[in-house]
Write a protein that holds these residues in place. Structure first.
Motif, short mmCIF file in Angstrom:
data_model
loop_
_atom_site.label_atom_id
_atom_site.label_comp_id
_atom_site.label_asym_id
_atom_site.label_seq_id
_atom_site.Cartn_x
_atom_site.Cartn_y
_atom_site.Cartn_z
N THR A 20 0.80 -1.15 0.05
CA THR A 20 -0.11 -0.07 0.01
C THR A 20 0.91 1.18 -0.01
OG1 THR A 20 -1.90 -1.23 1.10
CG2 THR A 20 -1.57 1.20 1.42
N ALA A 21 0.61 2.35 -1.02
CA ALA A 21 1.47 3.34 -0.99
C ALA A 21 0.80 4.13 -2.15
CB ALA A 21 3.11 2.83 -1.39
N MET A 22 1.60 5.57 -2.33
CA MET A 22 1.32 6.20 -3.68
C MET A 22 2.30 5.79 -4.41
SD MET A 22 -0.58 8.53 -5.10
CE MET A 22 -1.32 9.67 -3.74
N TYR A 23 2.11 5.40 -5.81
CA TYR A 23 3.18 4.95 -6.77
C TYR A 23 3.51 6.28 -7.59
CZ TYR A 23 3.22 0.35 -4.97
OH TYR A 23 3.13 -0.88 -4.05
N TYR A 24 4.90 6.20 -7.93
CA TYR A 24 5.20 7.56 -8.65
C TYR A 24 6.10 7.00 -9.91
CZ TYR A 24 3.98 10.40 -4.75
OH TYR A 24 3.14 11.11 -3.98
N CYS A 25 5.68 7.29 -11.15
CA CYS A 25 6.77 7.25 -12.34
C CYS A 25 7.82 8.24 -12.11
CB CYS A 25 5.71 7.23 -13.56
SG CYS A 25 6.59 7.14 -14.92
N ALA A 26 8.95 7.78 -12.63
CA ALA A 26 10.06 8.78 -12.58
C ALA A 26 10.97 8.68 -13.67
CB ALA A 26 10.99 8.54 -11.18
N ALA A 27 11.65 9.68 -14.17
CA ALA A 27 12.65 9.74 -14.99
C ALA A 27 13.99 10.16 -14.67
CB ALA A 27 12.03 10.22 -16.09
N LYS A 28 15.12 9.71 -15.28
CA LYS A 28 16.43 9.95 -14.95
C LYS A 28 17.13 10.05 -16.10
CE LYS A 28 20.08 9.19 -11.60
NZ LYS A 28 21.13 9.41 -12.75
N ARG A 29 18.25 11.06 -16.39
CA ARG A 29 19.19 10.99 -17.64
C ARG A 29 20.21 10.26 -17.29
NH1 ARG A 29 17.19 16.52 -17.76
NH2 ARG A 29 18.99 17.09 -16.72
N GLY A 30 20.50 9.15 -17.73
CA GLY A 30 21.63 8.35 -17.47
C GLY A 30 22.04 7.99 -16.02
N GLY A 31 23.16 7.65 -15.69
CA GLY A 31 23.79 7.50 -14.31
C GLY A 31 23.75 5.97 -14.28
N ASP A 32 23.73 5.63 -13.04
CA ASP A 32 23.65 4.23 -12.54
C ASP A 32 22.39 3.74 -12.22
OD1 ASP A 32 23.92 2.13 -10.66
OD2 ASP A 32 26.09 2.57 -10.40
N LEU A 33 21.90 2.83 -12.68
CA LEU A 33 20.58 2.19 -12.89
C LEU A 33 20.22 1.86 -11.31
CD1 LEU A 33 17.93 2.19 -14.73
CD2 LEU A 33 18.67 -0.21 -15.05
N LEU A 34 21.24 0.70 -10.72
CA LEU A 34 20.86 0.39 -9.45
C LEU A 34 20.91 1.45 -8.42
CD1 LEU A 34 20.68 -2.19 -7.48
CD2 LEU A 34 22.81 -2.50 -7.76
N ALA A 35 21.85 2.28 -8.53
CA ALA A 35 22.22 3.44 -7.60
C ALA A 35 20.85 4.08 -7.34
CB ALA A 35 23.30 4.27 -7.92
N TRP A 36 20.33 4.44 -8.51
CA TRP A 36 18.95 5.33 -8.59
C TRP A 36 17.90 4.73 -7.71
CZ3 TRP A 36 15.09 5.60 -13.14
CH2 TRP A 36 14.25 6.69 -13.01
N LEU A 37 17.83 3.34 -8.03
CA LEU A 37 16.85 2.49 -7.17
C LEU A 37 17.07 2.91 -5.82
CD1 LEU A 37 14.52 0.53 -7.56
CD2 LEU A 37 16.33 -1.12 -6.90
N LEU A 38 18.11 2.85 -5.27
CA LEU A 38 18.38 3.32 -3.76
C LEU A 38 18.31 4.65 -3.30
CD1 LEU A 38 21.31 0.62 -3.51
CD2 LEU A 38 18.75 0.34 -3.04
N LYS A 39 18.34 5.46 -4.26
CA LYS A 39 18.43 7.24 -4.02
C LYS A 39 17.42 7.96 -4.92
CE LYS A 39 23.48 6.89 -3.03
NZ LYS A 39 24.61 7.78 -3.35
N PRO A 40 16.14 7.91 -4.39
CA PRO A 40 15.06 8.38 -5.04
C PRO A 40 15.44 9.83 -5.65
CG PRO A 40 14.08 6.98 -3.33
CD PRO A 40 15.88 7.18 -3.08
N SER A 41 16.39 10.55 -4.62
CA SER A 41 16.75 12.03 -4.77
C SER A 41 17.28 12.13 -6.08
CB SER A 41 17.52 12.30 -3.39
OG SER A 41 18.58 11.56 -3.43
N GLU A 42 17.77 11.20 -6.46
CA GLU A 42 18.61 11.54 -7.86
C GLU A 42 17.57 11.49 -9.06
OE1 GLU A 42 21.56 8.65 -8.46
OE2 GLU A 42 22.61 9.02 -6.77
N THR A 43 16.32 11.39 -8.74
CA THR A 43 15.17 11.53 -9.77
C THR A 43 15.23 13.05 -10.30
OG1 THR A 43 13.99 9.75 -8.90
CG2 THR A 43 12.66 11.11 -10.40
N GLN A 44 15.10 13.17 -11.57
CA GLN A 44 14.97 14.44 -12.17
C GLN A 44 13.58 14.97 -12.52
OE1 GLN A 44 17.90 13.31 -15.00
NE2 GLN A 44 19.54 14.31 -14.29
N ASN A 45 12.58 13.83 -12.88
CA ASN A 45 11.37 14.26 -12.92
C ASN A 45 10.33 12.96 -12.43
OD1 ASN A 45 12.96 14.67 -15.88
ND2 ASN A 45 11.54 16.39 -15.57
N TRP A 46 9.23 13.55 -11.81
CA TRP A 46 8.25 12.76 -11.20
C TRP A 46 6.97 13.13 -11.86
CZ3 TRP A 46 9.91 9.33 -7.62
CH2 TRP A 46 10.94 9.53 -6.90
N GLY A 47 6.07 12.01 -12.05
CA GLY A 47 4.70 12.16 -12.36
C GLY A 47 3.99 12.54 -11.01
#
Length: 125
Positions: free
Chosen positions: A89-116
């Motif tokens: 149970t949660a609010m689910y968000y779609c997110a986009a990021k320009r390149g970088g480390d795919l696994l690291a991004w999963l662990l650091k939502p703050s690296e997201t550049q665009n949110w739904g």
């Protein structure tokens, strides 16, 4: 301008399934896409990420139950969620990021550049 619009959230019983969609615009092929969620009273966390080539990463809590995919012809990102649990149970968000480390991004939502705007998923026991 990047625009992400989620849909598909609903209330379901434990054990059920849902498929979330995210309509994408303004994102070029070099972007990574992902799904993140924010449970009530908790911080936002990574669920799954996917590269343009189809490489994926999943949070341990959803491995084997959730599947992320993207359809480039429809400019749409998906999250198939099976065997849902109350803790999903949660609010689910779609997110986009320009390149970088795919696994690291999963662990650091703050690296997201665009949110739904998010779509609510509620799982009852």
């Amino acid at each position: 301008q990047v625009r992400l619009v989620e849909s598909g959230g609903d209330s379901v019983q434990a054990g059920g399934s849902l498929k979330l969609s995210c309509l994408i615009s303004g994102v070029y092929r070099g972007y990574y896409m992902g799904w993140f969620r924010q449970p009530p009273g908790k911080q936002r966390e990574g669920v799954a990420t996917i590269s343009i080539g189809g490489s994926t990463n999943y949070a341990d809590s959803v491995k084997g139950r959730f599947t992320i995919s993207r359809d480039l012809t429809k400019n749409t990102l998906y999250l198939q969620m099976n065997t849902l649990r109350p803790e999903d149970t949660a609010m689910y968000y779609c997110a986009a990021k320009r390149g970088g480390d795919l696994l690291a991004w999963l662990l650091k939502p703050s690296e997201t550049q665009n949110w739904g705007q998010g779509t609510q998923v509620t799982v009852s026991s």
